[in-house]
Motif scaffolding. Structure first.
Motif, PDB file in Angstrom:
ATOM      1  N   UNK A   1       0.910  -1.236   0.181  1.00 30.03           N
ATOM      2  CA  UNK A   1       0.055  -0.107  -0.022  1.00 30.03           C
ATOM      3  C   UNK A   1       0.754   1.177  -0.062  1.00 30.03           C
ATOM      4  N   UNK A   2       0.458   2.114  -0.817  1.00 30.30           N
ATOM      5  CA  UNK A   2       1.561   3.314  -1.165  1.00 30.30           C
ATOM      6  C   UNK A   2       1.068   4.341   0.010  1.00 30.30           C
ATOM      7  N   UNK A   3       2.078   4.853   0.612  1.00 27.36           N
ATOM      8  CA  UNK A   3       1.758   6.183   1.568  1.00 27.36           C
ATOM      9  C   UNK A   3       2.168   7.510   0.951  1.00 27.36           C
ATOM     10  N   UNK A   4       2.193   8.517   1.846  1.00 29.72           N
ATOM     11  CA  UNK A   4       2.789   9.590   1.346  1.00 29.72           C
ATOM     12  C   UNK A   4       2.960  10.285   2.799  1.00 29.72           C
ATOM     13  N   UNK A   5       4.015  11.430   2.497  1.00 26.94           N
ATOM     14  CA  UNK A   5       4.317  12.346   3.551  1.00 26.94           C
ATOM     15  C   UNK A   5       4.247  13.684   3.138  1.00 26.94           C
ATOM     16  N   UNK A   6       3.774  14.729   4.155  1.00 25.08           N
ATOM     17  CA  UNK A   6       3.521  15.821   3.774  1.00 25.08           C
ATOM     18  C   UNK A   6       3.618  16.899   5.112  1.00 25.08           C
ATOM     19  N   UNK A   7       4.565  17.749   4.977  1.00 21.78           N
ATOM     20  CA  UNK A   7       4.850  18.490   6.481  1.00 21.78           C
ATOM     21  C   UNK A   7       4.052  20.134   6.079  1.00 21.78           C
ATOM     22  N   UNK A   8       3.640  20.623   7.230  1.00 21.85           N
ATOM     23  CA  UNK A   8       3.214  22.036   7.296  1.00 21.85           C
ATOM     24  C   UNK A   8       3.255  22.443   8.511  1.00 21.85           C
ATOM     25  N   UNK A   9       3.288  23.864   8.985  1.00 19.66           N
ATOM     26  CA  UNK A   9       3.425  24.376  10.149  1.00 19.66           C
ATOM     27  C   UNK A   9       2.103  25.028  10.652  1.00 19.66           C
ATOM     28  N   UNK A  10       1.923  24.816  12.000  1.00 13.52           N
ATOM     29  CA  UNK A  10       0.856  25.313  12.669  1.00 13.52           C
ATOM     30  C   UNK A  10       1.379  26.112  13.780  1.00 13.52           C
ATOM     31  N   UNK A  11       1.345  27.333  13.628  1.00 11.22           N
ATOM     32  CA  UNK A  11       1.996  28.275  14.580  1.00 11.22           C
ATOM     33  C   UNK A  11       3.527  27.939  14.563  1.00 11.22           C
TER      34      UNK A  11
ATOM     35  N   UNK B   1     -16.424   7.471  10.022  1.00 10.85           N
ATOM     36  CA  UNK B   1     -15.105   7.466   9.008  1.00 10.85           C
ATOM     37  C   UNK B   1     -14.969   8.512   8.028  1.00 10.85           C
ATOM     38  N   UNK B   2     -14.004   9.048   8.508  1.00 12.15           N
ATOM     39  CA  UNK B   2     -13.717  10.383   7.355  1.00 12.15           C
ATOM     40  C   UNK B   2     -12.752   9.779   6.497  1.00 12.15           C
ATOM     41  N   UNK B   3     -12.875  10.186   5.085  1.00  5.34           N
ATOM     42  CA  UNK B   3     -11.801   9.659   4.089  1.00  5.34           C
ATOM     43  C   UNK B   3     -10.741  10.629   3.843  1.00  5.34           C
ATOM     44  N   UNK B   4      -9.572   9.919   3.861  1.00  9.46           N
ATOM     45  CA  UNK B   4      -8.446  10.457   3.465  1.00  9.46           C
ATOM     46  C   UNK B   4      -7.932  10.043   2.074  1.00  9.46           C
ATOM     47  N   UNK B   5      -7.988  11.072   1.244  1.00 13.65           N
ATOM     48  CA  UNK B   5      -7.621  10.862  -0.301  1.00 13.65           C
ATOM     49  C   UNK B   5      -6.098  10.774  -0.565  1.00 13.65           C
ATOM     50  N   UNK B   6      -5.514   9.860  -1.345  1.00 12.00           N
ATOM     51  CA  UNK B   6      -4.254  10.067  -1.709  1.00 12.00           C
ATOM     52  C   UNK B   6      -3.887  11.471  -2.552  1.00 12.00           C
ATOM     53  N   UNK B   7      -2.586  11.799  -2.368  1.00 11.55           N
ATOM     54  CA  UNK B   7      -2.113  12.884  -3.136  1.00 11.55           C
ATOM     55  C   UNK B   7      -2.109  12.794  -4.680  1.00 11.55           C
ATOM     56  N   UNK B   8      -2.389  13.947  -5.142  1.00 10.78           N
ATOM     57  CA  UNK B   8      -2.375  13.988  -6.830  1.00 10.78           C
ATOM     58  C   UNK B   8      -0.843  13.911  -7.354  1.00 10.78           C
ATOM     59  N   UNK B   9      -0.164  15.046  -6.722  1.00 12.07           N
ATOM     60  CA  UNK B   9       1.188  14.775  -7.115  1.00 12.07           C
ATOM     61  C   UNK B   9       1.887  13.636  -6.835  1.00 12.07           C
ATOM     62  N   UNK B  10       2.516  12.805  -7.740  1.00 15.13           N
ATOM     63  CA  UNK B  10       3.090  11.622  -7.712  1.00 15.13           C
ATOM     64  C   UNK B  10       2.257  10.329  -7.653  1.00 15.13           C
ATOM     65  N   UNK B  11       1.115  10.623  -7.734  1.00 12.61           N
ATOM     66  CA  UNK B  11       0.215   9.692  -7.731  1.00 12.61           C
ATOM     67  C   UNK B  11       0.282   8.695  -8.860  1.00 12.61           C
ATOM     68  N   UNK B  12       0.694   9.133 -10.206  1.00 10.00           N
ATOM     69  CA  UNK B  12       0.915   8.504 -11.224  1.00 10.00           C
ATOM     70  C   UNK B  12      -0.234   7.460 -11.795  1.00 10.00           C
ATOM     71  N   UNK B  13      -1.262   8.546 -11.808  1.00  7.53           N
ATOM     72  CA  UNK B  13      -2.649   7.816 -12.369  1.00  7.53           C
ATOM     73  C   UNK B  13      -2.515   7.613 -13.842  1.00  7.53           C
TER      74      UNK B  13
END
Length: 450
Positions: free
Chosen positions: A1-11, A46-58
Motif C-alpha cells: 500500500x502506497x503512503x505519502x508524507x507531507x509537512x506543514x506548520x501550525x504556529x 469514518x472520515x476519508x483521507x484521499x491520496x495526493x495528486x502529485x506523484x500519484x501516477x494516475x
C-alpha cells in the motif's frame, strides 16, 4: 500500500501528516444539548483521507484518453464558432444559473432580463429600479464569479491562498472564511457525522491536501479535461470550507480549462449538466474515492468511472452550447434581413457601412442584450447622438425594444436573445436535454410567452 508524507506548520509546531488513501476511524462525542435523542448520540465515524495528486501516477485507460481527445476537439470547435460574441453572452447567463443552483438563493426565481437590469445598474449610475433584490443578488454573484475566475487564470502559479480568496469573493457573507478548522460532512444530520453520506478528511489534513491540489493544478501532466475532472473531484473530496464548497469547486473547473487555454472564457456549462444528472455525479465522486493502493484495479476503475461521467457531461455541455450558438447565428441572419427591409422602407441604403455604429451594435447585441445610449457610447466609442440614432434604428426594425428603467434612462432589450437564453437554461435542466420529453428538474426561467 502506497503512503505519502507531507509537512506543514501550525504556529511554531511542525506537523507531519502520513497518510494513504483510506477511511479513518474517529470518535464523535455525544452532544447533550442537541434537540433530539438521535441528535445527541456519539460514536464512531469514518472520515476519508484521499491520496495526493502529485506523484500519484494516475494511468488513464486508452478508452478514456480517446474520449477526452474527442471531447476536447468538440470544445475547440465550439470556441471557434462564428457566434463568438453570443457564446460569451451565454457564459454570463449560464454562470447566473450556477449562482442560483449552488447558493442559498436556490428556489428563488428571477428572469434573465431582471438580472441584466441589475448588472446594468451595477455599472451605470442613475439606474436603480426595475429589478428585484434577488436579481441584484444573483447579478453580484455572477460578477464575482467571473472576476474571480479571470483573476485565477492570470496568475503565474496558483496557491492555496488564491483558492481561499476565491471562496471569500464568491461567499462574501459567509461567517467562516479560510480553510476549515472543524470536521464537516455531507448528508445526515446537523449535529454529528454518524449518519453522513460522506465525511471529508479531518481538518489537520486540509492544508497539506490543498497545497498538493494547487501544485497539481499548476502542472500539465494530464489533458485539460482530465485535469479539470481530477481537480474538481479532489477538491470536493477535501471539502476545505465549512460552506460553499460546491460553488468554489465548480469555479475551479472553469479555472483549469481557461488556464490550459481550452476555453478562453467560462463558456462550458459542465457543472450544470452534472447538476441535472446529479445521481451519476454523486456515483462518480464516490467511485473516485478509492481506498488502498492507487495502482490497484479498484483505483483505476474508480478513476475511469468518474472521468467517463465528467467527459460525458462535457460533451453534452458542448452540444447544448453549440445548439445555442447555432440559434444565435440564425437569429442574427434574421435580424440582418429585418434591418435591411426597415432601411429600405425608410429610403436608406439597404446595408449600412460595416464600420457604422448601427452595424457594429447589431453584432454586439448577443453579448449585451440590454443597453442604454450611455452603454453604447462606451462599447463603440461613439458620440451620444450616434448611439441614440443606432438604438432608435434597431428599435424601428423590431430588433430592440425600449424599456424605461429610470425617469431619464431608457433601456433597449433584445428580447429574442433573452428568449434563447431562457430556453437554453430550461433544456440544460431537463434530464433528456429537451423539455418536451422531460420537464426541468430545478428552478429555471419561465418559458417565453411572446
Amino acid at each position: 500500500m502506497k503512503g505519502y508524507g507531507l509537512s506543514f506548520h501550525r504556529g511554531r509546531q511542525r506537523v507531519r501528516i502520513i497518510a494513504v488513501a483510506t477511511y479513518l476511524e474517529a470518535s464523535w462525542p455525544a452532544a447533550w444539548d442537541a434537540p433530539g435523542k438521535r441528535d445527541r448520540r456519539g460514536g464512531l465515524y469514518r472520515p476519508y483521507l484521499p491520496d495526493l495528486l502529485i506523484g500519484r501516477s494516475l494511468v488513464v485507460s486508452p478508452g478514456v484518453a480517446q474520449e477526452a481527445a474527442k471531447v476536447e476537439g468538440l470544445v475547440r470547435r465550439l470556441v471557434a464558432h462564428s457566434a463568438g460574441h453570443g457564446v460569451d453572452g451565454l457564459a454570463r447567463f449560464l454562470l447566473r444559473s450556477e449562482a442560483i443552483a449552488s447558493s442559498r438563493i436556490e428556489g428563488l426565481q428571477t428572469s434573465p432580463q431582471q438580472v441584466a437590469l441589475a448588472e446594468l445598474a451595477a455599472h451605470e449610475t442613475g439606474v436603480s429600479r426595475g429589478f428585484t433584490a434577488t436579481a441584484a443578488l444573483v447579478a453580484n454573484n455572477v460578477t464575482a464569479l467571473r472576476q474571480a475566475v479571470t483573476g485565477l487564470v492570470s496568475v503565474e502559479a496558483l496557491s492555496t491562498a488564491d483558492i481561499v480568496a476565491l471562496h471569500t469573493v464568491l461567499l462574501p457573507d459567509e461567517k467562516h472564511h479560510g480553510l476549515r478548522e472543524v470536521q464537516n460532512w455531507v448528508g445526515g444530520g446537523d449535529w454529528h457525522p454518524l449518519d453522513a453520506e460522506f465525511v471529508p478528511p479531518p481538518p489537520e489534513h486540509v492544508r497539506p491536501l490543498m497545497d498538493d491540489l494547487v501544485s497539481y493544478m499548476n502542472t500539465a501532466e494530464h489533458a485539460p479535461l482530465i485535469q479539470a475532472a481530477l481537480a474538481h473531484a479532489q477538491f470536493e473530496t477535501i471539502h476545505p470550507f465549512t460552506d460553499g464548497n460546491g460553488r468554489v469547486g465548480r469555479a475551479l473547473v472553469h479555472t483549469v480549462l481557461a488556464r490550459r487555454g481550452l476555453t478562453p472564457h467560462a463558456i462550458l456549462p459542465i457543472s450544470l449538466v452534472l447538476l441535472t444528472r446529479s445521481d451519476a455525479y454523486i456515483d462518480g465522486l464516490t467511485a473516485y474515492r478509492y481506498a488502498g493502493d492507487p495502482h490497484s484495479a479498484e483505483s483505476r476503475q474508480g478513476s475511469d468511472t468518474w472521468l467517463r461521467i465528467f467527459l460525458a457531461a462535457a460533451a453534452t455541455a458542448v452540444e447544448q452550447a453549440e445548439r445555442f450558438a447555432d440559434e444565435l447565428d440564425e437569429l442574427h441572419s434574421e435580424w440582418l434581413e429585418r434591418h435591411r427591409r426597415y432601411r429600405e422602407s425608410q429610403g436608406l441604403r439597404a446595408t449600412p457601412r460595416a464600420d457604422s455604429a448601427v452595424a457594429r451594435l447589431l453584432s454586439l447585441l448577443p453579448a449585451a442584450p440590454l443597453v442604454t445610449a450611455r452603454t453604447v457610447q462606451c462599447l463603440l466609442s461613439v458620440t451620444h447622438p450616434a448611439a441614440r440614432q443606432a438604438l432608435e434604428e434597431l428599435a424601428g426594425a423590431g430588433i430592440l425594444h425600449p424599456k424605461q428603467v429610470e425617469r431619464n434612462t431608457r433601456g433597449y432589450l433584445a428580447r429574442e436573445i433573452f428568449d434563447l437564453l431562457a430556453l437554453t437554461e430550461r433544456r440544460l435542466a431537463s434530464t433528456r436535454w429537451d423539455t418536451r420529453e422531460s420537464p426541468p428538474g430545478r428552478i429555471v426561467p419561465v418559458r417565453p410567452q411572446h
